[in-house]
Design a protein around this motif. Sequence first.
Motif, PDB file in Angstrom:
ATOM      1  N   SER A   1      57.219 -42.147   1.764  1.00 41.86           N
ATOM      2  CA  SER A   1      56.445 -42.497   3.057  1.00 41.86           C
ATOM      3  C   SER A   1      55.473 -41.437   3.197  1.00 41.86           C
ATOM      4  N   THR A   2      55.517 -40.368   2.814  1.00 41.21           N
ATOM      5  CA  THR A   2      54.434 -39.151   3.093  1.00 41.21           C
ATOM      6  C   THR A   2      53.456 -39.501   2.085  1.00 41.21           C
ATOM      7  N   MET A   3      53.714 -40.332   0.856  1.00 45.27           N
ATOM      8  CA  MET A   3      52.723 -40.422  -0.115  1.00 45.27           C
ATOM      9  C   MET A   3      51.929 -41.886  -0.334  1.00 45.27           C
ATOM     10  N   SER A   4      52.546 -42.687   0.909  1.00 42.45           N
ATOM     11  CA  SER A   4      52.045 -44.097   0.783  1.00 42.45           C
ATOM     12  C   SER A   4      51.320 -44.131   2.316  1.00 42.45           C
ATOM     13  N   LEU A   5      50.300 -43.372   2.343  1.00 39.97           N
ATOM     14  CA  LEU A   5      49.263 -43.306   3.666  1.00 39.97           C
ATOM     15  C   LEU A   5      48.202 -44.047   3.302  1.00 39.97           C
ATOM     16  N   PRO A   6      47.517 -44.538   4.439  1.00 38.22           N
ATOM     17  CA  PRO A   6      45.959 -45.081   4.201  1.00 38.22           C
ATOM     18  C   PRO A   6      45.146 -44.208   3.831  1.00 38.22           C
ATOM     19  N   VAL A   7      44.083 -44.628   3.047  1.00 38.26           N
ATOM     20  CA  VAL A   7      43.096 -43.616   2.427  1.00 38.26           C
ATOM     21  C   VAL A   7      42.441 -42.897   3.620  1.00 38.26           C
ATOM     22  N   SER A   8      42.345 -43.410   5.011  1.00 38.19           N
ATOM     23  CA  SER A   8      41.620 -42.658   5.919  1.00 38.19           C
ATOM     24  C   SER A   8      42.409 -41.574   6.410  1.00 38.19           C
ATOM     25  N   THR A   9      43.862 -41.663   6.487  1.00 34.51           N
ATOM     26  CA  THR A   9      44.618 -40.455   6.676  1.00 34.51           C
ATOM     27  C   THR A   9      44.543 -39.664   5.842  1.00 34.51           C
ATOM     28  N   VAL A  10      44.445 -39.795   4.514  1.00 37.92           N
ATOM     29  CA  VAL A  10      44.288 -38.751   3.314  1.00 37.92           C
ATOM     30  C   VAL A  10      42.906 -38.159   3.443  1.00 37.92           C
ATOM     31  N   ASN A  11      41.992 -38.798   3.683  1.00 36.83           N
ATOM     32  CA  ASN A  11      40.542 -38.275   3.851  1.00 36.83           C
ATOM     33  C   ASN A  11      40.572 -37.423   5.095  1.00 36.83           C
ATOM     34  N   ASN A  12      41.179 -37.493   6.116  1.00 36.36           N
ATOM     35  CA  ASN A  12      41.295 -36.794   7.446  1.00 36.36           C
ATOM     36  C   ASN A  12      41.887 -35.328   6.991  1.00 36.36           C
ATOM     37  N   SER A  13      43.119 -35.450   5.890  1.00 34.99           N
ATOM     38  CA  SER A  13      43.744 -34.342   5.728  1.00 34.99           C
ATOM     39  C   SER A  13      42.730 -33.331   4.861  1.00 34.99           C
ATOM     40  N   LEU A  14      42.209 -33.857   3.799  1.00 31.57           N
ATOM     41  CA  LEU A  14      41.218 -32.982   3.081  1.00 31.57           C
ATOM     42  C   LEU A  14      40.046 -32.484   3.982  1.00 31.57           C
ATOM     43  N   ALA A  15      39.783 -33.355   4.983  1.00 31.66           N
ATOM     44  CA  ALA A  15      38.583 -32.773   5.697  1.00 31.66           C
ATOM     45  C   ALA A  15      39.277 -31.564   6.583  1.00 31.66           C
TER      46      ALA A  15
END
Length: 344
Positions: free
Chosen positions: A306-320
């Motif tokens: 479930s932690t690896m099935s997130l929307p790309v917007s959430t992933v990009n926020n994490s990277l920022a």
Amino acid sequence: MSNANAPKLIFRADGGAKIGLGHIMRCLAIAEMTGDLFSLSFAIQQPSDAVRHILAQAAFDLISLPETADSAADARNLRAHLTGDEFVLLDGYSFGADYQKTIKRHCRKLIVVDDLVAWHQYADVVINHGGTIQAAAYQSESYTQFLTGTAYALLRKPFLEAGIHRSEEALTTFQPRRVLVNLGGADPDNISHRVVEALLSEPLVQQIVIVLGAANPHGDSFARYAEERVQIRRNLSPEQIVTVIQSCDVAVVSCSTISYEVATVGKPFVGILTADNQAILRTFYKDNHIALGVLEKAFTNSELWSTMSLPVSTVNNSLARQYQFFDGRSGERIAAFFRTLLPA
């Protein structure tokens, strides 16, 4: 890297299969940052072959100390190698207040790397790169100086260089097809094996790259996996680890130095708590949305996925958010500070 004509800096740290290599790796990072300022040595209790190999690769002098669980005896053993003119840096969980007082009386400057905030500090300098920790959390002497937070992240040079040059371009899609797994230098509970088993049950995951640290004794437990699905990498250099991180879509790592390395290089990651002293980083990663998720040791397969099935917007926020805390410039800051400790 080490300046033979400069003042001597002795690193006191231990590492191995039971306690991992985190203390030694942090010291190696500081050694790379400050090597042109000092003549460097490492003082280690009964160093293993793996530790000897790491230090030999870096060309640092080694002081082999007798093995003992008696902190006072260890302080006496270290003191026997001091003339009073050395800088000494301690990184470990047995170097409490009494140990510090003993060594401080016999060295020029005492520096401590800490992440416990568990006792009064007598050191001249305390470095704690954990999250957003502040000097106010400590009890210390009036002269003690503090370097705290991720601005002073103790990472080796290839990770810092990768952080400086990382791409800030947002992802357009996020598919965890190639996954890095690294649960620290020793992974005594072989959590890596459970992570691999969980990932293999997900059809989307095409390849898993397991990086086993020099002190990891569990390599044979991965021998049965098909090589095209599971790659096992051992004893990688920092440069090679950077390349592996960059080649993967996401990482599953312990909440230890490797998580700082991944965040600095700039990859989405899931953190797993592998030791009690990582609780501060769990809070830091969650509160600041730096990790995709942080899991306990006893995670379930569904929790991991479930932690690896997130929307790309959430992933990009994490990277920022990663970039806000890990800018790759910590080595420059630490080197500049250490210069202030030297005579004019």
